[in-house]
Design an enzyme around this catalytic site. Structure first.
Site, PDB file in Angstrom:
ATOM      1  N   GLU A  38       0.336  47.169 -21.975  1.00 27.85           N
ATOM      2  CA  GLU A  38      -0.807  47.881 -21.855  1.00 27.85           C
ATOM      3  C   GLU A  38      -0.895  48.912 -22.929  1.00 27.85           C
ATOM      4  O   GLU A  38       0.150  49.459 -23.082  1.00 27.85           O
ATOM      5  CB  GLU A  38      -0.665  48.573 -20.214  1.00 27.85           C
ATOM      6  CG  GLU A  38      -1.643  49.541 -19.988  1.00 27.85           C
ATOM      7  CD  GLU A  38      -1.478  50.461 -18.609  1.00 27.85           C
ATOM      8  OE1 GLU A  38      -0.410  50.202 -17.886  1.00 27.85           O
ATOM      9  OE2 GLU A  38      -2.449  51.086 -18.380  1.00 27.85           O
ATOM     10  N   ARG A 263      14.838  43.164 -16.452  1.00 24.57           N
ATOM     11  CA  ARG A 263      14.361  44.208 -17.537  1.00 24.57           C
ATOM     12  C   ARG A 263      15.641  44.685 -18.381  1.00 24.57           C
ATOM     13  O   ARG A 263      16.768  44.539 -17.845  1.00 24.57           O
ATOM     14  CB  ARG A 263      13.748  45.459 -17.026  1.00 24.57           C
ATOM     15  CG  ARG A 263      12.406  45.369 -16.254  1.00 24.57           C
ATOM     16  CD  ARG A 263      11.986  46.703 -15.676  1.00 24.57           C
ATOM     17  NE  ARG A 263      11.638  47.578 -16.372  1.00 24.57           N
ATOM     18  CZ  ARG A 263      10.280  47.605 -16.902  1.00 24.57           C
ATOM     19  NH1 ARG A 263       9.481  46.916 -16.423  1.00 24.57           N
ATOM     20  NH2 ARG A 263       9.718  48.666 -17.717  1.00 24.57           N
ATOM     21  N   LYS A 273       7.636  53.904 -20.440  1.00 23.17           N
ATOM     22  CA  LYS A 273       6.591  54.641 -21.315  1.00 23.17           C
ATOM     23  C   LYS A 273       6.415  56.182 -20.838  1.00 23.17           C
ATOM     24  O   LYS A 273       6.121  56.993 -21.452  1.00 23.17           O
ATOM     25  CB  LYS A 273       5.366  54.072 -21.245  1.00 23.17           C
ATOM     26  CG  LYS A 273       5.383  53.077 -22.658  1.00 23.17           C
ATOM     27  CD  LYS A 273       4.103  52.169 -22.736  1.00 23.17           C
ATOM     28  CE  LYS A 273       4.186  51.143 -21.768  1.00 23.17           C
ATOM     29  NZ  LYS A 273       2.846  50.298 -21.656  1.00 23.17           N
TER      30      LYS A 273
HETATM   31  P1  ATP Z   1       6.806  50.912 -18.909  1.00 17.57           P
HETATM   32  O1  ATP Z   1       7.766  50.997 -17.556  1.00 17.57           O
HETATM   33  O2  ATP Z   1       7.999  51.153 -20.005  1.00 17.57           O
HETATM   34  O3  ATP Z   1       5.597  51.692 -19.052  1.00 17.57           O
HETATM   35  P2  ATP Z   1       5.451  48.663 -18.656  1.00 17.57           P
HETATM   36  O4  ATP Z   1       6.171  47.439 -18.113  1.00 17.57           O
HETATM   37  O5  ATP Z   1       4.259  49.224 -17.693  1.00 17.57           O
HETATM   38  O6  ATP Z   1       6.712  49.332 -19.307  1.00 17.57           O
HETATM   39  P3  ATP Z   1       3.576  47.077 -20.122  1.00 17.57           P
HETATM   40  O7  ATP Z   1       2.817  47.667 -21.479  1.00 17.57           O
HETATM   41  O8  ATP Z   1       2.807  46.714 -19.053  1.00 17.57           O
HETATM   42  O9  ATP Z   1       4.589  48.404 -19.869  1.00 17.57           O
HETATM   43  O10 ATP Z   1       4.719  45.570 -20.772  1.00 17.57           O
HETATM   44  C1  ATP Z   1       4.300  44.739 -21.382  1.00 17.57           C
HETATM   45  C2  ATP Z   1       5.472  43.587 -21.031  1.00 17.57           C
HETATM   46  O11 ATP Z   1       6.561  43.853 -21.318  1.00 17.57           O
HETATM   47  C3  ATP Z   1       5.428  43.401 -19.501  1.00 17.57           C
HETATM   48  O12 ATP Z   1       5.326  42.165 -19.298  1.00 17.57           O
HETATM   49  C4  ATP Z   1       6.712  43.760 -18.853  1.00 17.57           C
HETATM   50  O13 ATP Z   1       7.214  42.960 -18.268  1.00 17.57           O
HETATM   51  C5  ATP Z   1       7.599  43.948 -20.350  1.00 17.57           C
HETATM   52  N1  ATP Z   1       8.539  45.014 -20.391  1.00 17.57           N
HETATM   53  C6  ATP Z   1       8.430  46.209 -20.130  1.00 17.57           C
HETATM   54  N2  ATP Z   1       9.572  46.992 -20.103  1.00 17.57           N
HETATM   55  C7  ATP Z   1      10.610  46.079 -20.184  1.00 17.57           C
HETATM   56  C8  ATP Z   1      12.035  46.220 -20.317  1.00 17.57           C
HETATM   57  N3  ATP Z   1      12.736  47.090 -20.545  1.00 17.57           N
HETATM   58  N4  ATP Z   1      12.755  44.917 -20.451  1.00 17.57           N
HETATM   59  C9  ATP Z   1      11.845  43.665 -20.539  1.00 17.57           C
HETATM   60  N5  ATP Z   1      10.505  43.548 -20.476  1.00 17.57           N
HETATM   61  C10 ATP Z   1       9.730  44.849 -20.528  1.00 17.57           C
HETATM   62 MG    MG Z   2       3.009  47.764 -16.909  1.00 12.99          MG
END
Ligand code: ATP
Ligand code: MG
Length: 558
Positions: A38, A263, A273
């Site tokens: 995102e 994760r 984020k």
């Molecule tokens: P955050 O919780 O940090 O905002 P998010 O999951 O909302 O992260 P996205 O931009 O939606 O952020 O993430 C893109 C991809 O990265 C998603 O498919 C998510 O599963 C993966 N991802 C995000 N954080 C992690 C993590 N700590 N470990 C592994 N994969 C991750």
């Molecule tokens: Mg997300």
């Protein structure tokens, strides 16, 4: 683990590789993955795991990985983030087959919503958000169906078109999938799939005032792009039945499948984020690329390399169970790499002047120091030696503790690659601070071993006072004092554990003259001190990447 050799461990497959190999064995001819960030912030090391998995598996199995921006939530998204995400993925060494945006599909997503309505599988709900929440029930209590759940197809079609046309205020209605208000899986209790939000979209402008939700948009995009393995983090596990519901009920021929992995969490830092943004916005750090941040741009500025990050992700492993990885492992990976690649240079961080009283004032000579010890190909460099030098204040003790083999009154010590010197006199100012150390050098011996066989136990580093360049050096400690900042003690907040000493800035450090040529991003080992990277933003600044001592390797051997 003890009985396994490194080689067998390398060869054994992680569970996602097993899944892919099984699907290939069953006749799947392609591997098509996607990475769906995102664009509402900068990527962090957790994303690097997802990137290495999605792009890495596609590469390993001769497949393709798409980059798909999940831009279904216009309020928080921006093109600044899109650009940074692309830069970071490429820097990590990956490239995408195609670049897509969820918003590219807004027309199709709208059309499929109409299909669901016509099938009697979606309805417009007039309840407020609170009412919807209250009526969802709990895990043990079934939800209460909305009074609008049994609207006719015609009425739903009419209302949904009018939602799109902007006839209703934000939040006045939502389109919900009609699944099962009593399902034990809360995600199946008629989840919202479209909401009314009047927000400017960074690609669509003001074309839309209704936006699809991720759980509805994602499986459709996966199906349309022919994704075979939709790999995401574990929090989506409970969403998988909804993912499958959307694919099945729209009736796509190609059925993508979702698989989840744990994760990545790392000690002494935060990974979401939301928190990272808060640190930036409240100026607790100096931007998303502050070298203390776990963001990819922060790690890059700190001096981490793509290879070290890839290696870290690999060593951290791929599994389904929650775990938190010691930040020492990340440090170990970069240290291990730089040990063989980084050129050595001399930097005196806490300079104290040394005068070699028996060395002529107008004399100068050079000593050759290896660029990388035990690597002859890396060559040597000439380092100037003059009567006045700087050594590190930590390498001198007026009252030495036992076994102190560095410089002390009347003790001999070797200046690295140069003479053996002896401190004869300590010059102090009126307040009693040491201003200069007066030494004599064993000019006969030069940089060899004394002929009389006496042993010189200590070696310290030095720079010529005449030729040294001034620099600012930033030393870093962990951003948070608490090991697991994801799980703070009750009644406390992650910000309570922010380390007030995470940054130490040293001015007027004295560096050997060769470092004047360093370009931003160049990495060095400052001998006896640690690994450092020339800052990419501030002139004349070097950032500490990591110290020399490897606590992780020691731990791992236990
Ligand atoms: P955050 O919780 O940090 O905002 P998010 O999951 O909302 O992260 P996205 O931009 O939606 O952020 O993430 C893109 C991809 O990265 C998603 O498919 C998510 O599963 C993966 N991802 C995000 N954080 C992690 C993590 N700590 N470990 C592994 N994969 C991750
Ligand atoms: Mg997300």
């Amino acid at each position: 683990m003890a009985s396994e050799t490194n080689e067998t461990r390398e060869k054994s497959l992680n569970f996602l590789e097993e899944i892919i190999e099984e699907s290939i064995a069953k006749g799947e001819t392609r591997v098509q993955t996607r990475f769906p960030p995102e664009p509402n912030g900068y990527l962090h090391i957790g994303h690097a795991k997802s990137i290495c998995i999605n792009f890495g598996l596609a590469r390993k199995y001769g497949g393709k990985c798409n980059l798909r921006f999940d831009d279904t939530n216009p309020v928080k998204e921006d093109v600044e983030y899109v650009d940074s995400i692309k830069r970071d993925i490429q820097w990590l060494g990956f490239d995408w087959a195609v670049e897509r945006y969820a918003s590219d599909y807004f027309d199709q997503l709208y059309d499929w919503a109409i299909v669901l309505i016509k099938k009697g599988l979606a309805y417009v709900d007039d309840q407020t958000q609170e009412q919807i929440r209250e009526n969802r029930g709990t895990v043990s209590v079934p939800g209460t169906p909305s009074p609008w759940r049994d609207r006719s197809v015609e009425e739903n079609l009419d209302l949904f078109v009018r939602m799109k046309n902007g006839e209703f205020p934000d939040g006045a209605k939502v389109l919900r999938a009609k699944i099962d208000m009593a399902s034990p899986n809360m995600n199946l209790r008629d989840p919202a799939i479209y909401r009314i939000v009047r927000a400017h979209h960074h690609r669509q402008g003001d074309k839309w005032c209704i936006y699809p939700l991720y759980d509805y948009a994602h499986p459709i995009q996966d199906a349309l792009e022919g994704i075979t393995h939709s790999l995401c983090s574990i929090e989506f596990e409970n969403h998988r039945p909804l993912y499958d519901w959307v694919v099945d009920n729209i009736g796509f021929e190609h059925k993508p499948h979702q698989y989840e992995f744990a994760r990545l969490n790392v000690t002494h830092t935060v990974m979401s984020k939301r928190y990272l943004r808060e640190l930036v916005e409240t100026k607790k750090v100096d931007g998303w690329d502050d070298p203390r941040m776990p963001t990819i741009c922060g790690l890059r500025r700190r001096g981490y390399t793509p290879t070290a990050i890839n290696e870290f992700v690999k060593k951290a492993g791929v599994a389904k169970a929650y775990s938190i990885v010691d930040i020492g492992l990340l440090e170990h990976c970069i240290r291990d790499e730089l040990n063989t690649t980084a050129q050595r240079r001399v930097a005196v961080l806490h300079p104290i002047k040394v005068v070699i009283t028996n060395y002529p004032e107008d004399k100068e000579e050079t000593f050759e120091l290896p660029n990388i010890p035990k690597n002859e190909e890396a060559g040597v460099r000439a380092v100037p030696f003059t009567r006045e030098l700087y050594i590190d204040a930590d390498d001198f003790a007026e009252v030495p503790p036992p076994k102190f083999f560095r410089m002390k009154p009347d003790g001999e010590v070797r200046l690295m690659g140069a003479y053996i010197v002896k401190c004869n006199e300590i010059i102090k100012d009126e307040q009693g601070n040491i201003v200069e150390l007066h030494c004599t050098a064993d000019l006969e011996t030069g940089n060899g071993n004394p002929a009389d066989g006496r042993k010189i136990k200590g070696t310290i580093h030095w720079v010529s006072a005449k030729y040294a360049i001034d620099a600012t050096v930033r030393l870093y400690d962990y951003l948070f004092t608490l090991e697991n900042v994801n799980d703070v003690p009750e009644g406390t907040n992650y910000l309570d554990y922010l380390n007030p000493n995470s940054l130490t800035e040293l001015h007027n450090c004295k560096l050997e003259p060769a470092l004047a040529e360093a370009k931003s991003g160049d990495k060095f080992q400052f001998v006896r001190t640690g690994y450092f990277c020339k800052d990419s933003k501030d002139e004349g600044v070097f950032n500490q990447i990591v110290g020399l001592k490897d606590s992780w390797a020691k731990e791992a051997k236990k």
